[in-house]
Write a protein that holds these residues in place. Sequence first.
Motif, PDB file in Angstrom:
ATOM      1  N   LEU A  16       0.819  -1.200   0.000  1.00 19.90           N
ATOM      2  CA  LEU A  16       0.000   0.000   0.000  1.00 19.90           C
ATOM      3  C   LEU A  16       0.853   1.251   0.000  1.00 19.90           C
ATOM      4  O   LEU A  16       0.452   2.292  -0.489  1.00 19.90           O
ATOM      5  CB  LEU A  16      -0.878   0.028   1.250  1.00 19.90           C
ATOM      6  N   ALA A  17       2.044   1.142   0.584  1.00 22.75           N
ATOM      7  CA  ALA A  17       2.897   2.319   0.700  1.00 22.75           C
ATOM      8  C   ALA A  17       3.150   2.937  -0.662  1.00 22.75           C
ATOM      9  O   ALA A  17       3.314   4.143  -0.790  1.00 22.75           O
ATOM     10  CB  ALA A  17       4.219   1.941   1.358  1.00 22.75           C
ATOM     11  N   THR A  18       3.190   2.130  -1.692  1.00 23.01           N
ATOM     12  CA  THR A  18       3.420   2.662  -3.032  1.00 23.01           C
ATOM     13  C   THR A  18       2.135   2.789  -3.831  1.00 23.01           C
ATOM     14  O   THR A  18       2.087   3.548  -4.787  1.00 23.01           O
ATOM     15  CB  THR A  18       4.394   1.757  -3.799  1.00 23.01           C
ATOM     16  N   ARG A  19       1.083   2.076  -3.458  1.00 27.16           N
ATOM     17  CA  ARG A  19      -0.120   2.055  -4.282  1.00 27.16           C
ATOM     18  C   ARG A  19      -1.262   2.843  -3.669  1.00 27.16           C
ATOM     19  O   ARG A  19      -2.256   3.104  -4.323  1.00 27.16           O
ATOM     20  CB  ARG A  19      -0.562   0.605  -4.518  1.00 27.16           C
ATOM     21  N   LYS A  20      -1.168   3.199  -2.401  1.00 28.09           N
ATOM     22  CA  LYS A  20      -2.273   3.904  -1.779  1.00 28.09           C
ATOM     23  C   LYS A  20      -1.898   5.339  -1.479  1.00 28.09           C
ATOM     24  O   LYS A  20      -0.760   5.663  -1.202  1.00 28.09           O
ATOM     25  CB  LYS A  20      -2.663   3.214  -0.469  1.00 28.09           C
ATOM     26  N   SER A  21      -2.894   6.168  -1.475  1.00 32.00           N
ATOM     27  CA  SER A  21      -2.671   7.562  -1.139  1.00 32.00           C
ATOM     28  C   SER A  21      -2.496   7.704   0.367  1.00 32.00           C
ATOM     29  O   SER A  21      -2.827   6.812   1.147  1.00 32.00           O
ATOM     30  CB  SER A  21      -3.871   8.388  -1.584  1.00 32.00           C
ATOM     31  N   GLU A  22      -1.976   8.856   0.763  1.00 35.99           N
ATOM     32  CA  GLU A  22      -1.832   9.131   2.185  1.00 35.99           C
ATOM     33  C   GLU A  22      -3.182   9.078   2.880  1.00 35.99           C
ATOM     34  O   GLU A  22      -3.298   8.631   4.019  1.00 35.99           O
ATOM     35  CB  GLU A  22      -1.197  10.506   2.367  1.00 35.99           C
ATOM     36  N   ASN A  23      -4.233   9.531   2.194  1.00 32.49           N
ATOM     37  CA  ASN A  23      -5.585   9.494   2.766  1.00 32.49           C
ATOM     38  C   ASN A  23      -6.006   8.069   3.100  1.00 32.49           C
ATOM     39  O   ASN A  23      -6.519   7.785   4.185  1.00 32.49           O
ATOM     40  CB  ASN A  23      -6.570  10.107   1.769  1.00 32.49           C
ATOM     41  N   LEU A  24      -5.777   7.135   2.184  1.00 32.86           N
ATOM     42  CA  LEU A  24      -6.181   5.751   2.441  1.00 32.86           C
ATOM     43  C   LEU A  24      -5.352   5.126   3.561  1.00 32.86           C
ATOM     44  O   LEU A  24      -5.868   4.347   4.362  1.00 32.86           O
ATOM     45  CB  LEU A  24      -6.058   4.915   1.171  1.00 32.86           C
ATOM     46  N   ARG A  25      -4.079   5.464   3.612  1.00 39.36           N
ATOM     47  CA  ARG A  25      -3.251   4.917   4.693  1.00 39.36           C
ATOM     48  C   ARG A  25      -3.747   5.426   6.048  1.00 39.36           C
ATOM     49  O   ARG A  25      -3.768   4.695   7.035  1.00 39.36           O
ATOM     50  CB  ARG A  25      -1.789   5.293   4.483  1.00 39.36           C
ATOM     51  N   ALA A  26      -4.172   6.712   6.110  1.00 42.72           N
ATOM     52  CA  ALA A  26      -4.687   7.263   7.366  1.00 42.72           C
ATOM     53  C   ALA A  26      -6.002   6.585   7.760  1.00 42.72           C
ATOM     54  O   ALA A  26      -6.225   6.269   8.935  1.00 42.72           O
ATOM     55  CB  ALA A  26      -4.882   8.771   7.224  1.00 42.72           C
ATOM     56  N   LEU A  27      -6.883   6.368   6.781  1.00 41.47           N
ATOM     57  CA  LEU A  27      -8.155   5.704   7.074  1.00 41.47           C
ATOM     58  C   LEU A  27      -7.928   4.271   7.545  1.00 41.47           C
ATOM     59  O   LEU A  27      -8.588   3.796   8.476  1.00 41.47           O
ATOM     60  CB  LEU A  27      -9.041   5.715   5.815  1.00 41.47           C
TER      61      LEU A  27
ATOM     62  N   ILE B 219     -10.141  -1.146  -2.016  1.00 43.22           N
ATOM     63  CA  ILE B 219     -10.334  -2.509  -2.552  1.00 43.22           C
ATOM     64  C   ILE B 219      -9.425  -2.740  -3.757  1.00 43.22           C
ATOM     65  O   ILE B 219      -8.820  -3.813  -3.898  1.00 43.22           O
ATOM     66  CB  ILE B 219     -11.818  -2.715  -2.924  1.00 43.22           C
ATOM     67  N   GLU B 220      -9.290  -1.711  -4.592  1.00 44.38           N
ATOM     68  CA  GLU B 220      -8.382  -1.839  -5.745  1.00 44.38           C
ATOM     69  C   GLU B 220      -6.928  -1.980  -5.296  1.00 44.38           C
ATOM     70  O   GLU B 220      -6.196  -2.859  -5.780  1.00 44.38           O
ATOM     71  CB  GLU B 220      -8.514  -0.617  -6.656  1.00 44.38           C
ATOM     72  N   ALA B 221      -6.518  -1.128  -4.333  1.00 45.34           N
ATOM     73  CA  ALA B 221      -5.126  -1.165  -3.875  1.00 45.34           C
ATOM     74  C   ALA B 221      -4.777  -2.488  -3.217  1.00 45.34           C
ATOM     75  O   ALA B 221      -3.659  -2.992  -3.364  1.00 45.34           O
ATOM     76  CB  ALA B 221      -4.874  -0.011  -2.904  1.00 45.34           C
TER      77      ALA B 221
ATOM     78  N   VAL C  60     -15.438   1.054 -12.461  1.00 45.94           N
ATOM     79  CA  VAL C  60     -16.363   1.333 -11.358  1.00 45.94           C
ATOM     80  C   VAL C  60     -15.960   2.627 -10.659  1.00 45.94           C
ATOM     81  O   VAL C  60     -16.799   3.490 -10.352  1.00 45.94           O
ATOM     82  CB  VAL C  60     -16.384   0.162 -10.353  1.00 45.94           C
ATOM     83  N   ILE C  61     -14.667   2.791 -10.409  1.00 44.90           N
ATOM     84  CA  ILE C  61     -14.182   3.995  -9.729  1.00 44.90           C
ATOM     85  C   ILE C  61     -14.483   5.243 -10.562  1.00 44.90           C
ATOM     86  O   ILE C  61     -14.921   6.270 -10.032  1.00 44.90           O
ATOM     87  CB  ILE C  61     -12.673   3.857  -9.426  1.00 44.90           C
ATOM     88  N   GLU C  62     -14.273   5.159 -11.862  1.00 46.61           N
ATOM     89  CA  GLU C  62     -14.590   6.297 -12.727  1.00 46.61           C
ATOM     90  C   GLU C  62     -16.083   6.620 -12.665  1.00 46.61           C
ATOM     91  O   GLU C  62     -16.481   7.780 -12.659  1.00 46.61           O
ATOM     92  CB  GLU C  62     -14.185   5.973 -14.173  1.00 46.61           C
TER      93      GLU C  62
END
Length: 316
Positions: free
Chosen positions: A17-28, A212-214, A281-283
């Motif tokens: 996730l560190a490379t594939r997720k945004s900072e927002n998702l890591r915080a959540l 879910i994608e990440a 789906v995300i789009e």
Amino acid sequence: MSFWTGPRGGSAGGTGLATRKSENLRALESEAIHILREVAGQFERPVILFSGGKDSILVLHLALKAFYPAPLPFSLLHVDTGHNFPEVLEYRDRVVAHSGLRITVAKVQDWIDDGRLTERPDGTRNPLQTVPLVDTIAEQRHDAVIGGARRDEERSRAKERIFSLRDGFGGWDPRRQRPELWNLYNGRHAPGEHVRVFPLSNWTELDVWNYIEAEGIELPAIYYAHRREVFDRGGMWLTAGEWGGPKAGETLQTRTVRYRTVGDMSCTGAVDSDAAEIAAVIEEIIATRITERGATRADDKVSESAMEDRKREGYF
């Protein structure tokens, strides 16, 4: 099955996730894991509400991640209306078997058969879930019930706490809820009371899909576009079934649709969509201006306070 079975390139708190997720998702993710660990520390008999819908799937994924490599300290509970989508029930059973989990299935049909509930004239059983839910919580003496409700799901969620105190009948009273300051959660309750816990309280539908994608989490196939026989009722595409649809004057059509949420077939509508994979789906979600419950849940359109009323009775 893509489900949490251990770190993939990092610790339980930090994977690829560190490379594939945004900072927002890591915080959540970090907040949700903190909440789930608080539940394990403060309560004796917690349970996760698991329906096979994407939000409960995400809660289970985060819980497995929070306690890895130890066994999950929670059991699962599903209130089965008898009108659930077969694809979702198959997914539920496969996840439980795959991860070696304990699940209780409270069947609304059992409550109807022994007279504790009466079938509704309109055939929908979504409102009938409350009594089996509250009865099962009391019978199994659960003191914490973990749900997947999000902040953008429905307007009554805006006033909800992460730790939501319920009385001995499962009822919710906004005047009894405690302030939650500095991420401190108060799980105190009297005997017979319990606390509903919502670790996804700060997530949106888009956050859920991005996560879910990440993480590469598998979902029931009905979340993606597929050809299906549906009929129009009240502006929603409903699936035919033994629950009572279609009626006279309602015509079956074969359309390409997908579901934004899953629940009782009598009140869960599909949306026209060509989104057959997660990026599409995300789009689609980024472009929409209607919440998933507003677009696809007929029971939330009964009145302005439909969800609020059900919460006071013990639902959600």
